[in-house]
Design an enzyme around this catalytic site. Sequence first.
Site, mmCIF file in Angstrom:
data_model
loop_
_atom_site.group_PDB
_atom_site.id
_atom_site.type_symbol
_atom_site.label_atom_id
_atom_site.label_comp_id
_atom_site.label_asym_id
_atom_site.label_seq_id
_atom_site.Cartn_x
_atom_site.Cartn_y
_atom_site.Cartn_z
ATOM 1 N N ARG A 47 49.536 17.031 30.050
ATOM 2 C CA ARG A 47 49.847 17.710 31.317
ATOM 3 C C ARG A 47 51.358 17.894 31.468
ATOM 4 O O ARG A 47 51.824 18.882 32.019
ATOM 5 C CB ARG A 47 49.272 16.942 32.516
ATOM 6 C CG ARG A 47 49.610 17.590 33.854
ATOM 7 C CD ARG A 47 48.716 17.130 34.998
ATOM 8 N NE ARG A 47 48.642 15.701 35.145
ATOM 9 C CZ ARG A 47 49.635 14.923 35.605
ATOM 10 N NH1 ARG A 47 50.784 15.445 35.963
ATOM 11 N NH2 ARG A 47 49.467 13.612 35.694
ATOM 12 N N TYR A 99 46.591 42.639 43.910
ATOM 13 C CA TYR A 99 45.437 41.795 43.625
ATOM 14 C C TYR A 99 45.085 40.970 44.867
ATOM 15 O O TYR A 99 45.956 40.350 45.480
ATOM 16 C CB TYR A 99 45.760 40.889 42.441
ATOM 17 C CG TYR A 99 44.591 40.048 42.019
ATOM 18 C CD1 TYR A 99 43.462 40.626 41.462
ATOM 19 C CD2 TYR A 99 44.600 38.680 42.211
ATOM 20 C CE1 TYR A 99 42.376 39.860 41.098
ATOM 21 C CE2 TYR A 99 43.510 37.903 41.837
ATOM 22 C CZ TYR A 99 42.407 38.504 41.284
ATOM 23 O OH TYR A 99 41.320 37.748 40.934
ATOM 24 N N ASP A 170 53.736 41.189 38.424
ATOM 25 C CA ASP A 170 52.403 40.972 37.854
ATOM 26 C C ASP A 170 52.156 42.116 36.870
ATOM 27 O O ASP A 170 51.944 43.259 37.260
ATOM 28 C CB ASP A 170 51.353 40.942 38.967
ATOM 29 C CG ASP A 170 49.969 40.558 38.440
ATOM 30 O OD1 ASP A 170 49.686 40.825 37.255
ATOM 31 O OD2 ASP A 170 49.170 40.020 39.230
ATOM 32 N N LYS A 195 42.331 38.690 31.378
ATOM 33 C CA LYS A 195 42.042 40.119 31.251
ATOM 34 C C LYS A 195 42.360 40.599 29.831
ATOM 35 O O LYS A 195 41.666 40.228 28.908
ATOM 36 C CB LYS A 195 42.809 40.894 32.321
ATOM 37 C CG LYS A 195 42.769 40.247 33.725
ATOM 38 C CD LYS A 195 41.395 40.313 34.363
ATOM 39 C CE LYS A 195 41.261 39.459 35.607
ATOM 40 N NZ LYS A 195 42.197 39.727 36.679
HETATM 41 C C1 PLP Z 1 42.681 39.001 37.652
HETATM 42 C C2 PLP Z 1 44.048 39.218 38.165
HETATM 43 C C3 PLP Z 1 44.821 38.161 38.642
HETATM 44 C C4 PLP Z 1 44.286 36.752 38.726
HETATM 45 O O1 PLP Z 1 44.029 36.214 37.467
HETATM 46 P P1 PLP Z 1 42.933 35.043 37.246
HETATM 47 O O2 PLP Z 1 43.057 34.781 35.789
HETATM 48 O O3 PLP Z 1 41.615 35.573 37.691
HETATM 49 O O4 PLP Z 1 43.359 33.892 38.092
HETATM 50 C C5 PLP Z 1 46.101 38.430 39.078
HETATM 51 N N1 PLP Z 1 46.601 39.668 39.059
HETATM 52 C C6 PLP Z 1 45.898 40.722 38.610
HETATM 53 C C7 PLP Z 1 46.508 42.068 38.611
HETATM 54 C C8 PLP Z 1 44.596 40.530 38.154
HETATM 55 O O5 PLP Z 1 43.881 41.585 37.720
#
Ligand code: PLP
Length: 373
Positions: A47, A99, A170, A195
Amino acid sequence: MDKHPSAIKPESWLVSAGRSSEPGAPLNVPLVPASNFILGTERGYSRDDATPTWEALEEVVGGLEAGRALAFASGMAAIAAVFDQLSAGAVVALPDDCYQGVAGLAAAGAERGRWTVQRLALDDTAGWIRACATADLIWLESPSNPLLAVADLEAICAAPRKPGAIVAVDNTFATPLNQQPLEFGATVSLQSATKFIGGHSDLLAGVATTRDDALYHAIRTSRELNGATPGTLEAWLAVRGARTLAIRLQRAQETAMVLAERLEAHPLVERVRYPGLPSHPTHATARRVLRGFGSIISFELRGGAEFADAVCRGVGLVRHATSVGAVESTMERRAAIPGQTHLPPSLLRLSVGIEDAEDLWADLDQAIRAAAP
Ligand SMILES: *Cc1c(COP(=O)(O)O)cnc(C)c1O
C-alpha cells in the site's frame, strides 16, 4: 530496459514498456500478488511502496502521458486523490458537462463546505482562462462525457494561474494517444484505465500522471493513506490491454467516423455529436488539439426517451451496456442516469468497438427503424 518514450513511437512504447530484457526473465510483466516483501530494500508494504505489477502499468501510462504516473483502484480513486489536495475553502472550476462521478464528488464536497464549485461550458475558453486566475483546481474533461465537447487545452493550460493552482485534465476519452495534456502545460492528467487502456470491460483501474514532483508525492501519499491502491490482477490486465491500445483505437475511431457520418444522414436521427464531424460545434478546436477524434459518438433521435430505449433493446451486435472504450460496441441512454438532467432525453452514447463497420451499421440501422414511433 526500454528506450525512453520520446525515442520510440507511442505505438511501440505501448508494446515494449515495462518488459524486462534480462536473460531468463519472463517476457511478460510478472503478476505479483503481494502485500509485503522481505525487509531490507525500499519495498516493504505494497500500500505504501507499490508492487512491481502496478509499477509496470505506471511505466506504460506515464511514458505515454509524458510524466510520472500513479496507478489507482479506479478512475474515480485517481480523481479523488487530486481533489484530496485541496485546502479548506478552495475554488473548483468544473465543466457543465462532465463525468457524473466527478460532478457528484464535487457536489458532495461543496455540500460539506469543503470547497465551492463554479461550472463553465467547455468551449468557453475565455471563461476558463479567467477561472485559471482565481480557482485552485481547474478541472477539465475533454472530449467530455457524454456531450463530446472539446476544450481548447492548448490555450487554457497556457493561461496564467493562481499560484499553486492545479490544472487537471480527465483524458479518458482522448487517451494519451490522441491528446497529451501535460505537453500543453496541464499539471495532472487522469485516465480511467477501466476504459480504453484496459479495453476489455474486465477491470477497474485509474492512473494519475504529473511532472510536478511535489504533486506526485502528495498524490502518492493520498493513495497510501486512503488505501486507493489498484488490485494487482487489475494492473496486470490493464498492462495486457494497453499492449493493443493503438490498433484498437485506430480501428475503432475509423469506424466511428463512418458511423457518425451515416447517423448524421439518417432520417430518424435528429443530431449527431462527434468531434470529427464538421457540424460539431468544437470541430475546429478538435482538429487542433486532438490527434484523433476518438471512438465515442452521441446522437439524438427524432423522438423521445421511449424511442431511444426501444433502440437500446433492439440492438444485437451492439450491446446495451454502460462504459466506453472496449473491444465490443456498447450503447446506452445517458439521460436515464440519475442527476444527468442537462442531457437531451433521447441522447444515446455509442462506444464503437472493433467489430466490422458494416455489421455495426446494419445493426444500428435495423434497431432504429424497428423502434421508430
Ligand atoms: C469512467 C470514467 C471515469 C471514472 O472511472 P472509473 O474507473 O469508473 O472509476 C472518469 N472519467 C471519465 C471520463 C470516465 O469515462
